[in-house]
Write an enzyme that holds these catalytic residues in place. Structure first.
Site, PDB file in Angstrom:
ATOM      1  N   HIS A  17      81.975  13.242 -68.135  1.00 51.33           N
ATOM      2  CA  HIS A  17      81.718  14.602 -67.677  1.00 51.33           C
ATOM      3  C   HIS A  17      80.431  15.124 -68.326  1.00 51.33           C
ATOM      4  O   HIS A  17      79.627  15.804 -67.695  1.00 51.33           O
ATOM      5  CB  HIS A  17      82.888  15.525 -68.043  1.00 51.33           C
ATOM      6  CG  HIS A  17      84.187  15.126 -67.387  1.00 51.33           C
ATOM      7  ND1 HIS A  17      85.104  16.045 -66.923  1.00 51.33           N
ATOM      8  CD2 HIS A  17      84.724  13.917 -67.114  1.00 51.33           C
ATOM      9  CE1 HIS A  17      86.139  15.408 -66.387  1.00 51.33           C
ATOM     10  NE2 HIS A  17      85.934  14.113 -66.513  1.00 51.33           N
ATOM     11  N   GLN A 352      73.492   2.003 -70.408  1.00 50.56           N
ATOM     12  CA  GLN A 352      73.902   1.362 -69.159  1.00 50.56           C
ATOM     13  C   GLN A 352      72.849   1.487 -68.055  1.00 50.56           C
ATOM     14  O   GLN A 352      72.639   0.547 -67.281  1.00 50.56           O
ATOM     15  CB  GLN A 352      75.241   1.951 -68.688  1.00 50.56           C
ATOM     16  CG  GLN A 352      75.738   1.339 -67.391  1.00 50.56           C
ATOM     17  CD  GLN A 352      77.188   1.640 -67.138  1.00 50.56           C
ATOM     18  OE1 GLN A 352      78.065   1.217 -67.892  1.00 50.56           O
ATOM     19  NE2 GLN A 352      77.455   2.370 -66.078  1.00 50.56           N
ATOM     20  N   HIS A 367      84.839  -0.501 -63.661  1.00 53.14           N
ATOM     21  CA  HIS A 367      86.119   0.157 -63.388  1.00 53.14           C
ATOM     22  C   HIS A 367      85.966   1.207 -62.287  1.00 53.14           C
ATOM     23  O   HIS A 367      86.941   1.863 -61.925  1.00 53.14           O
ATOM     24  CB  HIS A 367      86.649   0.799 -64.674  1.00 53.14           C
ATOM     25  CG  HIS A 367      85.865   2.011 -65.104  1.00 53.14           C
ATOM     26  ND1 HIS A 367      84.492   2.023 -65.186  1.00 53.14           N
ATOM     27  CD2 HIS A 367      86.265   3.256 -65.462  1.00 53.14           C
ATOM     28  CE1 HIS A 367      84.086   3.224 -65.586  1.00 53.14           C
ATOM     29  NE2 HIS A 367      85.135   3.990 -65.749  1.00 53.14           N
ATOM     30  N   TRP A 370      82.886   7.232 -61.420  1.00 52.61           N
ATOM     31  CA  TRP A 370      81.876   7.666 -60.441  1.00 52.61           C
ATOM     32  C   TRP A 370      80.456   7.566 -60.991  1.00 52.61           C
ATOM     33  O   TRP A 370      79.518   7.215 -60.271  1.00 52.61           O
ATOM     34  CB  TRP A 370      82.187   9.082 -59.965  1.00 52.61           C
ATOM     35  CG  TRP A 370      81.280   9.571 -58.867  1.00 52.61           C
ATOM     36  CD1 TRP A 370      80.551  10.710 -58.848  1.00 52.61           C
ATOM     37  CD2 TRP A 370      81.028   8.929 -57.591  1.00 52.61           C
ATOM     38  NE1 TRP A 370      79.853  10.835 -57.669  1.00 52.61           N
ATOM     39  CE2 TRP A 370      80.129   9.750 -56.875  1.00 52.61           C
ATOM     40  CE3 TRP A 370      81.457   7.745 -56.999  1.00 52.61           C
ATOM     41  CZ2 TRP A 370      79.653   9.421 -55.600  1.00 52.61           C
ATOM     42  CZ3 TRP A 370      80.985   7.414 -55.721  1.00 52.61           C
ATOM     43  CH2 TRP A 370      80.094   8.250 -55.048  1.00 52.61           C
ATOM     44  N   ASN A 371      80.275   7.849 -62.288  1.00 48.28           N
ATOM     45  CA  ASN A 371      78.919   7.732 -62.852  1.00 48.28           C
ATOM     46  C   ASN A 371      78.445   6.290 -62.766  1.00 48.28           C
ATOM     47  O   ASN A 371      77.298   6.023 -62.416  1.00 48.28           O
ATOM     48  CB  ASN A 371      78.891   8.196 -64.311  1.00 48.28           C
ATOM     49  CG  ASN A 371      79.186   9.674 -64.423  1.00 48.28           C
ATOM     50  OD1 ASN A 371      78.436  10.509 -63.938  1.00 48.28           O
ATOM     51  ND2 ASN A 371      80.303  10.001 -65.058  1.00 48.28           N
ATOM     52  N   GLU A 375      75.200   4.959 -60.752  1.00 53.34           N
ATOM     53  CA  GLU A 375      74.106   4.311 -61.488  1.00 53.34           C
ATOM     54  C   GLU A 375      73.821   2.931 -60.897  1.00 53.34           C
ATOM     55  O   GLU A 375      72.670   2.519 -60.784  1.00 53.34           O
ATOM     56  CB  GLU A 375      74.468   4.224 -62.980  1.00 53.34           C
ATOM     57  CG  GLU A 375      74.480   5.595 -63.662  1.00 53.34           C
ATOM     58  CD  GLU A 375      75.279   5.632 -64.959  1.00 53.34           C
ATOM     59  OE1 GLU A 375      75.710   4.570 -65.439  1.00 53.34           O
ATOM     60  OE2 GLU A 375      75.474   6.742 -65.504  1.00 53.34           O
ATOM     61  N   ASP A 391      89.999   8.852 -59.588  1.00 51.21           N
ATOM     62  CA  ASP A 391      89.299   8.619 -58.318  1.00 51.21           C
ATOM     63  C   ASP A 391      88.831   7.176 -58.142  1.00 51.21           C
ATOM     64  O   ASP A 391      88.185   6.854 -57.146  1.00 51.21           O
ATOM     65  CB  ASP A 391      88.068   9.546 -58.253  1.00 51.21           C
ATOM     66  CG  ASP A 391      87.115   9.329 -59.426  1.00 51.21           C
ATOM     67  OD1 ASP A 391      87.570   8.862 -60.490  1.00 51.21           O
ATOM     68  OD2 ASP A 391      85.917   9.619 -59.291  1.00 51.21           O
ATOM     69  N   GLN A 392      89.109   6.295 -59.096  1.00 51.06           N
ATOM     70  CA  GLN A 392      88.459   4.982 -59.105  1.00 51.06           C
ATOM     71  C   GLN A 392      88.811   4.111 -57.894  1.00 51.06           C
ATOM     72  O   GLN A 392      87.963   3.382 -57.382  1.00 51.06           O
ATOM     73  CB  GLN A 392      88.788   4.243 -60.421  1.00 51.06           C
ATOM     74  CG  GLN A 392      88.176   4.935 -61.637  1.00 51.06           C
ATOM     75  CD  GLN A 392      88.868   4.574 -62.940  1.00 51.06           C
ATOM     76  OE1 GLN A 392      89.632   3.624 -63.004  1.00 51.06           O
ATOM     77  NE2 GLN A 392      88.597   5.338 -63.996  1.00 51.06           N
TER      78      GLN A 392
HETATM   79  N1  UDP Z   1      78.047   4.040 -70.404  1.00 49.76           N
HETATM   80  C1  UDP Z   1      76.993   3.718 -71.226  1.00 49.76           C
HETATM   81  N2  UDP Z   1      77.088   2.595 -72.002  1.00 49.76           N
HETATM   82  C2  UDP Z   1      78.148   1.769 -71.985  1.00 49.76           C
HETATM   83  C3  UDP Z   1      79.230   2.094 -71.123  1.00 49.76           C
HETATM   84  C4  UDP Z   1      79.144   3.227 -70.331  1.00 49.76           C
HETATM   85  O1  UDP Z   1      75.972   4.418 -71.269  1.00 49.76           O
HETATM   86  O2  UDP Z   1      78.140   0.788 -72.736  1.00 49.76           O
HETATM   87  C5  UDP Z   1      77.962   5.288 -69.606  1.00 49.76           C
HETATM   88  C6  UDP Z   1      77.709   5.008 -68.142  1.00 49.76           C
HETATM   89  O3  UDP Z   1      76.321   4.846 -67.930  1.00 49.76           O
HETATM   90  C7  UDP Z   1      78.299   6.233 -67.479  1.00 49.76           C
HETATM   91  C8  UDP Z   1      79.389   6.689 -68.439  1.00 49.76           C
HETATM   92  O4  UDP Z   1      79.176   5.999 -69.671  1.00 49.76           O
HETATM   93  O5  UDP Z   1      77.313   7.239 -67.326  1.00 49.76           O
HETATM   94  C9  UDP Z   1      80.779   6.368 -67.959  1.00 49.76           C
HETATM   95  O6  UDP Z   1      81.126   7.230 -66.936  1.00 49.76           O
HETATM   96  P1  UDP Z   1      82.036   6.774 -65.720  1.00 49.76           P
HETATM   97  O7  UDP Z   1      82.182   7.938 -64.809  1.00 49.76           O
HETATM   98  O8  UDP Z   1      81.482   5.552 -65.099  1.00 49.76           O
HETATM   99  O9  UDP Z   1      83.405   6.347 -66.367  1.00 49.76           O
HETATM  100  P2  UDP Z   1      84.414   7.051 -67.441  1.00 49.76           P
HETATM  101  O10 UDP Z   1      83.898   6.693 -68.776  1.00 49.76           O
HETATM  102  O11 UDP Z   1      84.409   8.530 -67.178  1.00 49.76           O
HETATM  103  O12 UDP Z   1      85.723   6.399 -67.132  1.00 49.76           O
END
Ligand code: UDP
Length: 475
Positions: A17, A352, A367, A370-371, A375, A391-392
């Site tokens: 978030h 990432q 997984h 959404w981010n 990306e 939402d996955q």
């Molecule tokens: N991310 C990162 N490095 C990592 C793993 C994840 O920067 O080693 C970041 C990724 O780029 C994304 C966020 O963590 O922006 C994860 O958000 P996402 O909505 O994909 O999943 P959540 O962590 O909320 O389940």
């Protein structure tokens, strides 16, 4: 001359978030050179973002950190707990955290808005992410317009909208039957198993995640009360979700994404010191599988074993994120993991977006947060989706069926992704088969569409300008 627009951007303290909220904050500042932003999340998350500067040791007026020549300030609010949300074996932990977050958070954010006004920096717009619906009430009580920043696909917004407007019965009746197909207005037929898990899990208040459902219900009630004033900014672009955009009822929905990083980003996790970018530099183009399940997902030992085995058996180099907290839970020492790596590298946390932008990366096993999906789409990297929560599943369905930029992996009855499945699905997007080539082609196409949408004059850029103009003119 109209006064400077000042946005208060509020977010729930999860990485998934904070990331899109901070990216939007920077985008607002870049779009309007006179705009101000105050970025606010909980005290604990704030302290993790800026470990060297606690809020008390911050700038004289309380801001711990500034950027954009002082136009961006970071000020925390209280969630009423000493140390934030801590994952635990207590099934009530999340629900009791949420009770405190809502009560103390609403109080504290109200005080923050008043303090900013008293300091001569009055807030002219409140922007809030999805788990703090009370932000709209605080804004309204002070005569300040608010916008929800929806950080999931519009399709998921539309599902919740219809669920909370007369369609809950059919979902509730079939919650035990993942293959039952539900028809929701304006959306293609969906299997119950593809719907967000917060509406398909048990509605029993003792469910460990029950408060996510009640918070979402409050959010949609709040939006109904705000129509026609409420704006909903969405981290997507209209080209990705034309159909779903027509299925959101009377809401004013503006896709302004995918909002990507512009410069360094403060976050909750510390970067691994390992030289993973240099390691990628040594690999051929499109040869590496990158693997990450985000900031929240946990992993049992069996799952880690199967994953590493499958990656090794894929015969391709791989870069895999295993977070420090997961290693600690599994009591897995670095050396024990390193011993098993012949062809890959494991890091605790990486940049990432940088990794996905590297020419060596040819696939993302994700997984489907959404981010992560956005990306990957923006970098043109095909995906293997392994969805679990929230939402996955819907995101996995979108990437596989709507955009055709990846495939979805199946887990076994125990929820474990087996090594053979890891190997098979990686081959399906990285191999030389016709379907794999098509997936790679589509990933390249969507990368271009997204770059256009976010570029000057593109659809998301124009939508952000519409929002900015409204904010400037007091609409
Ligand atoms: N991310 C990162 N490095 C990592 C793993 C994840 O920067 O080693 C970041 C990724 O780029 C994304 C966020 O963590 O922006 C994860 O958000 P996402 O909505 O994909 O999943 P959540 O962590 O909320 O389940």
């Amino acid at each position: 001359m109209s006064p400077r627009p000042h946005f208060l951007v509020l977010t729930f303290p999860f990485q998934g978030h904070i990331t899109p909220a901070l990216r939007l904050a920077r985008r607002l500042l870049a779009a309007a050179p006179d705009a101000l932003v105050t970025f606010s999340t909980t005290e604990d998350a704030h302290a993790r973002m800026f470990p060297a500067k606690s809020s008390t040791a911050g700038l004289p007026d309380g801001a711990a950190e500034r950027d954009f020549d002082g136009r961006l300030e970071f000020l925390p609010f209280s969630d009423g707990t000493g140390g934030g949300y801590v994952r635990s074996s207590d099934p009530g932990a999340f629900n009791s955290y949420m009770a405190s977050f809502h009560a103390a958070g609403a109080r504290s954010v109200g005080e923050l808005v008043d303090a900013l006004a008293a300091r001569g920096r009055p807030v002219s717009r409140v922007v809030y992410t999805l788990l703090l619906p009370w932000a709209a009430d605080i804004a309204r009580e002070r005569g300040v317009p608010s916008a929800l920043y929806w950080i999931q696909p519009v399709a998921v917004f539309a599902i919740y909208h219809h669920y909370f407007h007369g369609r809950a019965g059919v979902v509730d009746e079939h919650r035990g039957d993942p293959s039952f197909v539900v028809e929701l207005p304006g959306l293609a037929p969906l299997a119950v198993g593809d719907l967000p898990t917060f509406i398909t899990m048990s509605t029993d208040p003792s469910d460990p995640l029950h408060s996510a459902l009640t918070t979402l219900r409050n959010l949609f009630d709040t939006l109904d009360r705000e129509i026609p004033q409420a704006t909903i900014l969405v981290n997507t672009c209209q080209e990705l979700e034309l159909g779903a955009l027509a299925a959101v009822g009377a809401h004013d929905v503006l896709p302004v994404g995918p909002v990507l990083p512009s410069g360094d980003e403060a976050g909750l996790f510390k970067q691994d010191d390992a030289k993973y970018m240099e390691w990628l530099d040594g690999k051929p183009a499109n040869s590496v599988a990158y693997v990450s399940f985000g900031s929240l997902a946990t992993m049992a030992r069996e799952q880690l074993d199967e994953l590493l085995l499958g990656l090794e058996e894929s015969g391709r180099p791989y870069l895999c994120v295993v977070r420090k907290d997961i290693k600690a839970e599994l009591a897995e020492a670095n050396a024990e993991i390193d011993d098993r790596l012949k062809n890959g590298m494991v890091v605790e946390w990486c940049d990432q977006v940088q990794v996905l932008s590297h020419a060596a990366v040819g696939c993302f096993v994700t997984h489907c947060g959404w981010n992560s999906v956005l990306e990957s789409l923006a970098s043109g990297v095909p995906m293997v989706g392994v969805p679990r929560l929230s939402d996955q599943s819907m995101n996995a369905l979108l990437l596989e069926r709507e955009w055709r930029v990846g495939v979805r992996a199946e887990v076994d009855r125990g929820g474990v992704l087996r090594a053979t499945e890891v190997r098979r699905r990686i081959e399906e997007v990285m191999g030389e088969g016709k379907a794999a080539k098509e997936v790679r082609h589509m990933a390249g196409e969507w990368k271009r569409v997204i770059a256009d949408a976010m570029g000057k004059g593109g659809s998301s850029d124009r939508n952000l300008m519409v929002y900015m103009e409204g904010a400037r003119n007091g609409i």
